[in-house]
Design a protein around this motif. Structure first.
Motif, PDB file in Angstrom:
ATOM      1  N   LEU A   1       0.844  -1.184   0.000  1.00  0.00           N
ATOM      2  CA  LEU A   1       0.000   0.000   0.000  1.00  0.00           C
ATOM      3  C   LEU A   1       0.881   1.237   0.000  1.00  0.00           C
ATOM      4  O   LEU A   1       1.913   1.268   0.650  1.00  0.00           O
ATOM      5  N   PHE A   2       0.458   2.250  -0.723  1.00  0.00           N
ATOM      6  CA  PHE A   2       1.189   3.501  -0.691  1.00  0.00           C
ATOM      7  C   PHE A   2       0.255   4.649  -1.016  1.00  0.00           C
ATOM      8  O   PHE A   2      -0.773   4.467  -1.633  1.00  0.00           O
ATOM      9  N   THR A   3       0.619   5.830  -0.594  1.00  0.00           N
ATOM     10  CA  THR A   3      -0.209   6.991  -0.880  1.00  0.00           C
ATOM     11  C   THR A   3       0.110   7.498  -2.271  1.00  0.00           C
ATOM     12  O   THR A   3       1.204   7.348  -2.776  1.00  0.00           O
ATOM     13  N   ALA A   4      -0.853   8.116  -2.885  1.00  0.00           N
ATOM     14  CA  ALA A   4      -0.678   8.691  -4.211  1.00  0.00           C
ATOM     15  C   ALA A   4      -0.469  10.185  -4.081  1.00  0.00           C
ATOM     16  O   ALA A   4      -0.907  10.809  -3.136  1.00  0.00           O
ATOM     17  N   ALA A   5       0.175  10.782  -5.057  1.00  0.00           N
ATOM     18  CA  ALA A   5       0.467  12.201  -4.996  1.00  0.00           C
ATOM     19  C   ALA A   5      -0.434  13.015  -5.908  1.00  0.00           C
ATOM     20  O   ALA A   5      -0.351  14.215  -5.929  1.00  0.00           O
ATOM     21  N   ALA A   6      -1.292  12.380  -6.662  1.00  0.00           N
ATOM     22  CA  ALA A   6      -2.095  13.092  -7.658  1.00  0.00           C
ATOM     23  C   ALA A   6      -3.439  13.515  -7.073  1.00  0.00           C
ATOM     24  O   ALA A   6      -3.505  14.162  -6.061  1.00  0.00           O
TER      25      ALA A   6
ATOM     26  N   LYS B   1      -7.504   4.518  -5.480  1.00  0.00           N
ATOM     27  CA  LYS B   1      -7.151   3.770  -6.690  1.00  0.00           C
ATOM     28  C   LYS B   1      -6.623   2.399  -6.317  1.00  0.00           C
ATOM     29  O   LYS B   1      -6.127   2.196  -5.216  1.00  0.00           O
ATOM     30  N   LEU B   2      -6.709   1.480  -7.263  1.00  0.00           N
ATOM     31  CA  LEU B   2      -6.064   0.186  -7.125  1.00  0.00           C
ATOM     32  C   LEU B   2      -5.258  -0.059  -8.384  1.00  0.00           C
ATOM     33  O   LEU B   2      -5.778   0.086  -9.495  1.00  0.00           O
ATOM     34  N   CYS B   3      -3.979  -0.380  -8.192  1.00  0.00           N
ATOM     35  CA  CYS B   3      -3.106  -0.726  -9.304  1.00  0.00           C
ATOM     36  C   CYS B   3      -2.821  -2.219  -9.242  1.00  0.00           C
ATOM     37  O   CYS B   3      -2.382  -2.738  -8.215  1.00  0.00           O
ATOM     38  N   ASN B   4      -3.073  -2.889 -10.342  1.00  0.00           N
ATOM     39  CA  ASN B   4      -2.832  -4.320 -10.449  1.00  0.00           C
ATOM     40  C   ASN B   4      -1.505  -4.521 -11.166  1.00  0.00           C
ATOM     41  O   ASN B   4      -1.434  -4.494 -12.381  1.00  0.00           O
ATOM     42  N   ALA B   5      -0.451  -4.718 -10.385  1.00  0.00           N
ATOM     43  CA  ALA B   5       0.872  -4.958 -10.947  1.00  0.00           C
ATOM     44  C   ALA B   5       1.160  -6.450 -11.071  1.00  0.00           C
ATOM     45  O   ALA B   5       2.298  -6.850 -11.273  1.00  0.00           O
ATOM     46  N   THR B   6       0.130  -7.282 -10.977  1.00  0.00           N
ATOM     47  CA  THR B   6       0.310  -8.725 -11.113  1.00  0.00           C
ATOM     48  C   THR B   6       0.243  -9.114 -12.589  1.00  0.00           C
ATOM     49  O   THR B   6      -0.081  -8.302 -13.442  1.00  0.00           O
ATOM     50  N   SER B   7       0.479 -10.378 -12.850  1.00  0.00           N
ATOM     51  CA  SER B   7       0.370 -10.885 -14.220  1.00  0.00           C
ATOM     52  C   SER B   7      -1.017 -11.467 -14.496  1.00  0.00           C
ATOM     53  O   SER B   7      -1.234 -12.080 -15.527  1.00  0.00           O
ATOM     54  N   SER B   8      -1.961 -11.254 -13.578  1.00  0.00           N
ATOM     55  CA  SER B   8      -3.319 -11.790 -13.710  1.00  0.00           C
ATOM     56  C   SER B   8      -4.358 -10.676 -13.753  1.00  0.00           C
ATOM     57  O   SER B   8      -4.116  -9.574 -13.277  1.00  0.00           O
TER      58      SER B   8
ATOM     59  N   TRP C   1     -18.030  -5.369  -8.682  1.00  0.00           N
ATOM     60  CA  TRP C   1     -16.664  -5.803  -8.875  1.00  0.00           C
ATOM     61  C   TRP C   1     -16.030  -4.969  -9.978  1.00  0.00           C
ATOM     62  O   TRP C   1     -16.599  -4.843 -11.045  1.00  0.00           O
ATOM     63  N   TRP C   2     -14.874  -4.432  -9.707  1.00  0.00           N
ATOM     64  CA  TRP C   2     -14.071  -3.819 -10.743  1.00  0.00           C
ATOM     65  C   TRP C   2     -13.182  -4.930 -11.303  1.00  0.00           C
ATOM     66  O   TRP C   2     -12.531  -5.644 -10.546  1.00  0.00           O
ATOM     67  N   ASN C   3     -13.172  -5.077 -12.611  1.00  0.00           N
ATOM     68  CA  ASN C   3     -12.297  -6.048 -13.278  1.00  0.00           C
ATOM     69  C   ASN C   3     -11.089  -5.280 -13.773  1.00  0.00           C
ATOM     70  O   ASN C   3     -11.206  -4.438 -14.662  1.00  0.00           O
ATOM     71  N   ILE C   4      -9.942  -5.571 -13.180  1.00  0.00           N
ATOM     72  CA  ILE C   4      -8.744  -4.784 -13.460  1.00  0.00           C
ATOM     73  C   ILE C   4      -7.709  -5.666 -14.147  1.00  0.00           C
ATOM     74  O   ILE C   4      -7.255  -6.666 -13.591  1.00  0.00           O
ATOM     75  N   ALA C   5      -7.370  -5.286 -15.353  1.00  0.00           N
ATOM     76  CA  ALA C   5      -6.414  -6.043 -16.150  1.00  0.00           C
ATOM     77  C   ALA C   5      -5.020  -5.967 -15.533  1.00  0.00           C
ATOM     78  O   ALA C   5      -4.697  -5.039 -14.779  1.00  0.00           O
ATOM     79  N   SER C   6      -4.198  -6.926 -15.897  1.00  0.00           N
ATOM     80  CA  SER C   6      -2.808  -6.945 -15.465  1.00  0.00           C
ATOM     81  C   SER C   6      -2.113  -5.644 -15.872  1.00  0.00           C
ATOM     82  O   SER C   6      -2.338  -5.117 -16.966  1.00  0.00           O
ATOM     83  N   GLN C   7      -1.298  -5.116 -14.982  1.00  0.00           N
ATOM     84  CA  GLN C   7      -0.469  -3.934 -15.236  1.00  0.00           C
ATOM     85  C   GLN C   7      -1.270  -2.665 -15.515  1.00  0.00           C
ATOM     86  O   GLN C   7      -0.838  -1.806 -16.271  1.00  0.00           O
ATOM     87  N   THR C   8      -2.446  -2.540 -14.897  1.00  0.00           N
ATOM     88  CA  THR C   8      -3.246  -1.326 -15.044  1.00  0.00           C
ATOM     89  C   THR C   8      -3.735  -0.842 -13.676  1.00  0.00           C
ATOM     90  O   THR C   8      -3.719  -1.584 -12.704  1.00  0.00           O
ATOM     91  N   CYS C   9      -4.172   0.421 -13.652  1.00  0.00           N
ATOM     92  CA  CYS C   9      -4.737   1.016 -12.442  1.00  0.00           C
ATOM     93  C   CYS C   9      -6.167   1.451 -12.734  1.00  0.00           C
ATOM     94  O   CYS C   9      -6.513   1.763 -13.875  1.00  0.00           O
ATOM     95  N   GLU C  10      -6.977   1.481 -11.691  1.00  0.00           N
ATOM     96  CA  GLU C  10      -8.378   1.882 -11.824  1.00  0.00           C
ATOM     97  C   GLU C  10      -8.740   2.750 -10.622  1.00  0.00           C
ATOM     98  O   GLU C  10      -8.373   2.437  -9.492  1.00  0.00           O
ATOM     99  N   THR C  11      -9.461   3.826 -10.861  1.00  0.00           N
ATOM    100  CA  THR C  11      -9.993   4.637  -9.773  1.00  0.00           C
ATOM    101  C   THR C  11     -11.263   3.973  -9.264  1.00  0.00           C
ATOM    102  O   THR C  11     -12.200   3.765 -10.024  1.00  0.00           O
TER     103      THR C  11
ATOM    104  N   GLU D   1      -6.012  10.907  -0.392  1.00  0.00           N
ATOM    105  CA  GLU D   1      -6.014   9.958  -1.503  1.00  0.00           C
ATOM    106  C   GLU D   1      -5.145   8.765  -1.117  1.00  0.00           C
ATOM    107  O   GLU D   1      -4.286   8.867  -0.254  1.00  0.00           O
ATOM    108  N   TRP D   2      -5.395   7.631  -1.781  1.00  0.00           N
ATOM    109  CA  TRP D   2      -4.655   6.407  -1.440  1.00  0.00           C
ATOM    110  C   TRP D   2      -4.668   5.487  -2.648  1.00  0.00           C
ATOM    111  O   TRP D   2      -5.653   5.438  -3.392  1.00  0.00           O
ATOM    112  N   THR D   3      -3.580   4.751  -2.808  1.00  0.00           N
ATOM    113  CA  THR D   3      -3.506   3.740  -3.852  1.00  0.00           C
ATOM    114  C   THR D   3      -3.149   2.403  -3.214  1.00  0.00           C
ATOM    115  O   THR D   3      -2.208   2.317  -2.436  1.00  0.00           O
ATOM    116  N   VAL D   4      -3.914   1.380  -3.542  1.00  0.00           N
ATOM    117  CA  VAL D   4      -3.622   0.007  -3.147  1.00  0.00           C
ATOM    118  C   VAL D   4      -2.958  -0.627  -4.354  1.00  0.00           C
ATOM    119  O   VAL D   4      -3.452  -0.504  -5.476  1.00  0.00           O
ATOM    120  N   ARG D   5      -1.840  -1.286  -4.144  1.00  0.00           N
ATOM    121  CA  ARG D   5      -1.117  -1.899  -5.253  1.00  0.00           C
ATOM    122  C   ARG D   5      -0.936  -3.380  -4.992  1.00  0.00           C
ATOM    123  O   ARG D   5      -0.353  -3.763  -3.986  1.00  0.00           O
TER     124      ARG D   5
END
Length: 140
Positions: A14-19, A24-31, A50-60, A125-129
């Motif tokens: 988990l980390f905070t976002a600066a924007a 947000k959730l960033c999916n840095a997995t390969s799934s 359910w948000w469907n989040i593709a590999s290597q993408t972020c979603e608000t 603001e916050w981003t879950v990765r």
């Protein structure tokens, strides 16, 4: 907090976002992953998904300032199986949903699902990765 991974365990960072002031959730997995969130706002408890989040993408997931200090997340790995869960039970369904209240899920026709807690401190603001093993922790 991660359950059900036999072949490919993941870890959560988990980390905070600066924007913008968003959750947000960033999916840095390969799934591909499915994500549901829970939170308490001025009218009470809510869960959404359910948000469907593709590999290597972020979603608000939520736009604007965070509704409260604590946000709850449940995620499912669609490609390899397994889930990120926790001890905080909230209501979900199999398809897209927005549910008010977290009590009596089954009695109200919903599924009771375990969410993990994210303490955002006083952040606006916050981003879950979500990351695959071996990627290391994300920078704050």
């Amino acid at each position: 907090m991660i359950a059900g991974y036999a072949a490919a365990p993941f870890f959560l960072c988990l980390f905070t976002a600066a924007a913008h002031a968003d959750l947000k959730l960033c999916n840095a997995t390969s799934s591909r992953v499915g994500v549901a969130i829970g939170y308490q706002d001025t009218t009470g408890w809510a869960t959404e998904g359910w948000w469907n989040i593709a590999s290597q993408t972020c979603e608000t997931l939520l736009k604007g300032g965070l509704p409260s200090r604590f946000v709850y997340v449940h995620a499912v790995d669609y490609d390899r199986g397994g889930e990120w869960g926790g001890k905080n039970d909230m209501c979900t369904t199999e398809k897209s949903f927005a549910i008010r209240g977290v009590q009596d899920c089954v009695k109200r026709g919903y599924k009771r699902t375990g969410f993990f807690e994210v303490d955002t401190g006083e952040a606006k603001e916050w981003t879950v990765r979500l990351t695959d093993p071996g990627q290391g922790k994300a920078d704050k």
